[in-house]
Design a protein around this motif. Structure first.
Motif: not given
Length: 293
Positions: A137-140, A195-196, A238-241
């Motif tokens: 899961m990756q959300q900026y 992306l902390i 989808c929110g990673g970048q």
């Protein structure tokens, strides 16, 4: 045999902005990522092995699943219910390669699910030799004051906690010669400011790889890690970048482009195969040139 030019061998143009809702559907991306359906060629490196891959419906996990099948392994993949369409595509590719595919939909944020997932994979495949903990899961978020507790917990549940639970259950079945592979990221060693929480979890993936390799060495179970750089997957759109970063995604690497999932497949195959019998506790970078150490 002619060499391929790594600058131009895969897509190297700008990407279109293309926002999708999390978790994103690969077949709706432009261009569709190359996960090896037509481009990966197997050579029987994993004949008879049984693998479970989380996040196996799209991106890097999909490339690993397809490569494993083309190398002779039966494969179970985990994914979210919303990704069923992509998962069915992977199942077709695996079966076309002549191997068995088991679909295990479920949310890794559900504390009970990782354990049941491993049990189901072992039972349905008739064994378990390879565990690939790839789902992420990756959300900026540019401002830590806007990072919600729910988002922080979700990221750690998927990227860290579920992997620990899955390993705990898998060790009831894995025998000497088995392989555990974590998907980390260049973010684990070179974190970006937006992306902390994701970067923290990817550092955890590297740490557990080294600790677990030391712990399981005496059992003959190898543990390694892959650290990708910018790779064109649904995670990014989808929110990673941020969408304004999508057109130039990967262009700042020495190879001047983002990678395609299939370009990492051989690493996952090597680490799962008997050819890697003396490789454990290692972190393999595939970043387009950015150093990971």
């Amino acid at each position: 045999m002619s060499n391929i030019n790594p600058l131009t061998a895969f897509y190297n143009e700008k990407y279109e902005k293309q926002p999708q809702e999390y978790p994103g559907i690969q077949k709706e991306m432009k261009p569709i990522p190359d996960s090896g359906e037509d481009t990966y060629q197997g050579s029987n490196k994993l004949t008879g092995k049984k693998a479970l891959i989380t996040g196996g419906d799209s991106g890097i996990g999909r490339a690993a699943a397809i490569a494993y099948a083309k190398e002779g392994a039966d494969v179970a993949i985990n994914y979210l219910v919303a990704e069923q369409e992509d998962a069915e595509d992977v199942k077709r590719a695996i079966e076309e390669a002549g191997q068995k595919c088991v679909l295990i939909p479920g949310d890794l944020r559900d504390k009970a699910f990782p354990k049941s997932m491993v049990k189901e994979a072992h039972k349905a495949l008739g064994g378990l030799d390879i565990l690939v903990l790839n789902a992420g899961m990756q959300q900026y978020e540019y401002d830590i004051q806007n990072l919600s507790e729910e988002s922080l917990r979700d990221t750690f549940e998927v990227n860290v906690f579920s992997g620990v639970t899955a390993v705990q259950e898998a060790l009831n079945y894995l025998e000497a010669g088995s392989s555990i592979i974590f998907t980390s990221s260049i973010q684990g060693v070179k974190p970006s400011s937006h992306l902390i929480d994701y970067a923290m979890t990817k550092s955890c993936n590297i740490s557990i790889t080294k600790s677990l390799a030391a712990q399981l060495g005496e059992k003959g179970i190898r543990v390694n890690c892959v650290a990708p750089g910018p790779v064109w997957t649904p995670l990014q759109i989808c929110g990673g970048q941020p969408q304004d970063k999508i057109p130039e995604f990967g262009k700042n690497q020495p190879l001047q482009r983002a990678g395609q999932p299939v370009e990492l497949a051989d690493i996952y195959v090597l680490l799962a195969s008997d050819n890697a019998s003396f490789i454990t506790g290692q972190v393999y970078g595939a970043t387009g040139g950015a150093p990971i150490n």
